[in-house]
Design a protein around this motif. Sequence first.
Motif, mmCIF file in Angstrom:
data_model
loop_
_atom_site.group_PDB
_atom_site.id
_atom_site.type_symbol
_atom_site.label_atom_id
_atom_site.label_comp_id
_atom_site.label_asym_id
_atom_site.label_seq_id
_atom_site.Cartn_x
_atom_site.Cartn_y
_atom_site.Cartn_z
ATOM 1 N N TYR A 209 0.295 -0.775 0.021
ATOM 2 C CA TYR A 209 0.000 -0.212 -0.279
ATOM 3 C C TYR A 209 0.625 1.532 -0.103
ATOM 4 N N THR B 66 3.542 -4.330 -5.358
ATOM 5 C CA THR B 66 2.390 -5.402 -5.893
ATOM 6 C C THR B 66 1.598 -4.147 -6.725
ATOM 7 N N SER C 78 -1.843 -5.126 -7.496
ATOM 8 C CA SER C 78 -2.771 -5.849 -7.568
ATOM 9 C C SER C 78 -3.349 -4.156 -6.728
ATOM 10 N N LYS C 79 -2.647 -3.507 -6.267
ATOM 11 C CA LYS C 79 -3.290 -2.826 -5.689
ATOM 12 C C LYS C 79 -3.271 -1.493 -6.593
ATOM 13 N N ARG D 175 -2.085 -11.182 -11.313
ATOM 14 C CA ARG D 175 -1.467 -12.116 -10.596
ATOM 15 C C ARG D 175 0.505 -10.993 -10.697
HETATM 16 C C1 LIG Z 1 -3.193 -7.096 -1.014
HETATM 17 C C2 LIG Z 1 -2.059 -7.121 -0.612
HETATM 18 C C3 LIG Z 1 -0.988 -7.848 -0.969
HETATM 19 C C4 LIG Z 1 -0.901 -7.779 -2.747
HETATM 20 O O1 LIG Z 1 -0.255 -9.627 -2.795
HETATM 21 P P1 LIG Z 1 -0.716 -10.139 -4.141
HETATM 22 O O2 LIG Z 1 -0.183 -11.364 -4.387
HETATM 23 O O3 LIG Z 1 0.749 -9.002 -4.746
HETATM 24 O O4 LIG Z 1 -2.172 -9.708 -4.307
HETATM 25 C C5 LIG Z 1 -0.077 -8.406 -0.316
HETATM 26 N N1 LIG Z 1 0.725 -7.876 0.814
HETATM 27 C C6 LIG Z 1 -1.083 -7.197 1.842
HETATM 28 C C7 LIG Z 1 -0.420 -7.025 3.091
HETATM 29 C C8 LIG Z 1 -1.912 -7.198 0.911
HETATM 30 O O5 LIG Z 1 -2.529 -6.466 1.580
#
Ligand SMILES: *Cc1c(COP(=O)(O)O)cnc(C)c1O
Length: 375
Positions: free
Chosen positions: A196, A224, A226-227, A235
């Motif tokens: 984050y 990541t 993802s965020k 992924r």
């Molecule tokens: C969402 C999140 C991730 C991301 O995981 P991905 O496998 O990259 O989707 C990693 N660590 C934390 C603390 C998260 O909340």
Amino acid sequence: MSSALPYKKGLHSIDPYIPGKRLEEVVKELGLSKVIKLASNENPLGCSPRVPEAAVAVLQAPSRYPDGGNSELKAELSRLTGLGPQQFVIGAGSFELIAFVAETFIGPGDEAIMPTPSFSWYGTVTKLQEGRIIQVPLTTHNVDLDAIKREITAKTKVIWLCNPNNPTGTIFTDEQLRRFLEDIPSSIVVAMDEAYCDFVTGGQGYPDTLNWIGRYPNLIVLRTFSKIYGLASLRIGYAAASEETADYMNRCRQIFNVNAVAQASALAGLKDAGFRERVYENNRLGKEYFYKTFGELGLDYIPTEASFIMVHTGQDSDTLYQQLLKEGVIIRPGSAYGMREWLRISIGTMEENRIFIEALRKVLKAPEAAGSSKN
Ligand SMILES: *Cc1c(COP(=O)(O)O)cnc(C)c1O
């Protein structure tokens, strides 16, 4: 249930996997026309418009294996960070990178330390390697680096840190982290999960860890796509570390772990700083809105540096979760983190935020909600 098969010891201590409810299931089960999901910290603005373009181009010719060396992505990361391309490990999300850290450093009987509540996967991967996970409670919702330091033993191999911490959204500062890294033995790996980092608004004081790897070769930074990039379904994420550590971590990796669509999408996402700026701003405004409305409702909350916020309702979070579901809002009950009277809300679009607040007002007034409080 107990057969004679030789299941590995580490697996016994791991809870069976229970998948979360999919949006479509909730819609169908409850017969609702509109459901909003503010439970998994997904990007409320989707992803950069450049991503689908790049992804579709790859899908035109899917017959070749992807670039196992992730060379273009590493070159771009290198350009953006000033680190060498050999200092990166590309994984199928941070989940996989966290597992690589454990596979690289943790063996049977070793210890790893993590704050709690935090991202529970650190514990899972530690146990999978037959290591022992030491959980150190937060102090007033903050990762307590001093308390973590006190848990170090000769068996400690890895310290897992999450900054901002999930689920509390709190950060520790560069000064605190610097002192911590100076104090602990340099033979202990510090895995910094910065999923984050792009949402931090506190600004001054958030550590610029990518620039610290040269000085602290025991530091591994996990990021990541993802965020803030909005690529959760594809992924992909990266670890930055010393060349030596990246080399060892890459030995854990099956060479085609990250597919070509994900690689091209991440590259396209990296090149669209404007999209990330919009996401950041939406998140900043969303949290201001929550601070204000929680204040009006007389609810305690934890000021957040992430894309989610925890609010204290004084009521049982599992009950509230069910009631909010019926209103068409999916959130994460604090019970999942040992915070029974708290809810974790992913910050959504402003419309989603308002819908959540309306639903919350409604269920907090409902007699069942009041009656469910066990205090
Ligand atoms: C969402 C999140 C991730 C991301 O995981 P991905 O496998 O990259 O989707 C990693 N660590 C934390 C603390 C998260 O909340």
